[in-house]
Enzyme design. Sequence first.
Site, PDB file in Angstrom:
ATOM      1  N   SER A 184       0.176  -9.128   0.928  1.00  0.00           N
ATOM      2  CA  SER A 184      -1.283  -9.115   0.963  1.00  0.00           C
ATOM      3  C   SER A 184      -1.732  -9.092   2.415  1.00  0.00           C
ATOM      4  O   SER A 184      -1.095  -9.717   3.271  1.00  0.00           O
ATOM      5  CB  SER A 184      -1.829 -10.384   0.294  1.00  0.00           C
ATOM      6  OG  SER A 184      -3.175 -10.583   0.642  1.00  0.00           O
ATOM      7  N   LYS A 235      -1.183  -6.399  -8.273  1.00  0.00           N
ATOM      8  CA  LYS A 235      -1.290  -7.754  -7.723  1.00  0.00           C
ATOM      9  C   LYS A 235      -2.657  -8.347  -8.066  1.00  0.00           C
ATOM     10  O   LYS A 235      -2.761  -9.487  -8.464  1.00  0.00           O
ATOM     11  CB  LYS A 235      -1.106  -7.728  -6.206  1.00  0.00           C
ATOM     12  CG  LYS A 235      -1.428  -9.064  -5.593  1.00  0.00           C
ATOM     13  CD  LYS A 235      -1.119  -9.131  -4.149  1.00  0.00           C
ATOM     14  CE  LYS A 235      -1.604 -10.447  -3.602  1.00  0.00           C
ATOM     15  NZ  LYS A 235      -3.065 -10.457  -3.435  1.00  0.00           N
ATOM     16  N   HIS A 241       0.843  -1.215   0.000  1.00  0.00           N
ATOM     17  CA  HIS A 241       0.000   0.000   0.000  1.00  0.00           C
ATOM     18  C   HIS A 241       0.870   1.254   0.000  1.00  0.00           C
ATOM     19  O   HIS A 241       0.540   2.247  -0.645  1.00  0.00           O
ATOM     20  CB  HIS A 241      -0.911   0.026   1.237  1.00  0.00           C
ATOM     21  CG  HIS A 241      -1.927  -1.075   1.264  1.00  0.00           C
ATOM     22  ND1 HIS A 241      -1.852  -2.121   2.138  1.00  0.00           N
ATOM     23  CD2 HIS A 241      -3.044  -1.272   0.532  1.00  0.00           C
ATOM     24  CE1 HIS A 241      -2.881  -2.934   1.948  1.00  0.00           C
ATOM     25  NE2 HIS A 241      -3.618  -2.445   0.981  1.00  0.00           N
TER      26      HIS A 241
END
Length: 285
Positions: free
Chosen positions: A187, A151, A37
């Site tokens: 993730s 992703k 992020h």
Amino acid sequence: MKTVNDASALRQQLTDWRAQRQRIALVPTMGNLHEGHLALVRAARARAERVVVSIFVNPTQFVQGEDYDRYPRTPERDVGMLESANTDLLFMPSVAQMYPRGLADTTRVQVPELDSILCGEFRPGHFTGVATIVCKLFNLVQPDVAVFGDKDFQQLLLIRWMVADLCMPVEILGVPTVRDADGLAKSSRNGYLGAGERQLAPLLYQTLRETAASIGAGEVNYAELEARAMALLGERGFRPQYVAIRAAANLRPAQRGDRDLVLLAAAFLGSTRLIDHLELRRAAD
Ligand code: PAF
């Protein structure tokens, strides 16, 4: 960094920035932030004077029986990370803010074809939930540019198609997947993995790399390569849902003449569902 929870406070801040002709970038997230992020925030910062990050765990993109209730929510930690990453504004709306007429009968945005293949086949309704919430966020923030990780390759393509179909005046920027040193794609769901599962998890990407190497070596029987990769994942401790070799432009099954390919996979390790992909440019025949 300022945090706002409702649309009117958000609009007030954005109006000020727009009056000063400042470019605005949006990074939509579901929180529980990690290095992936932060790479999106950095890319946003490089493209705009103002960076808005949204954190909203969107109920309509979770299929029945999935992890909506236990999805990791770590707002205090997220705020600290966004502050260090020099974010200007955090938008953290409630479910009632985003779905004022409730979840069941809300207007939805559906992107045909892409929403029902690959992850869409195994998570029916998921991509309609994604397209709907991203459309709402775009309407609220009206960003010049919006940044997403590649992703979720299928999600990124679906958002590009939605933007094109609905003539939305926003540039979509995809940012390469951030990986741990052993290759596992970052993730939020990696946090569900037990220690043994975490050790096995990089084998998902490794299987894609091995499949890509076979294509690089000239193998063109894609169906056979997919079946082999599925079997290999099974032997390596996964319960694979799919391994697919697709044309990168539209995710249709790859044909012999296609040069730009993407290998995509989704597989469970225990109860954790992992996805990954690998883009590949095939040499001309
Ligand atoms: O990729 C995600 O985190 C979510 O699907 C998104 C784009 C924030 C929409 O809820």
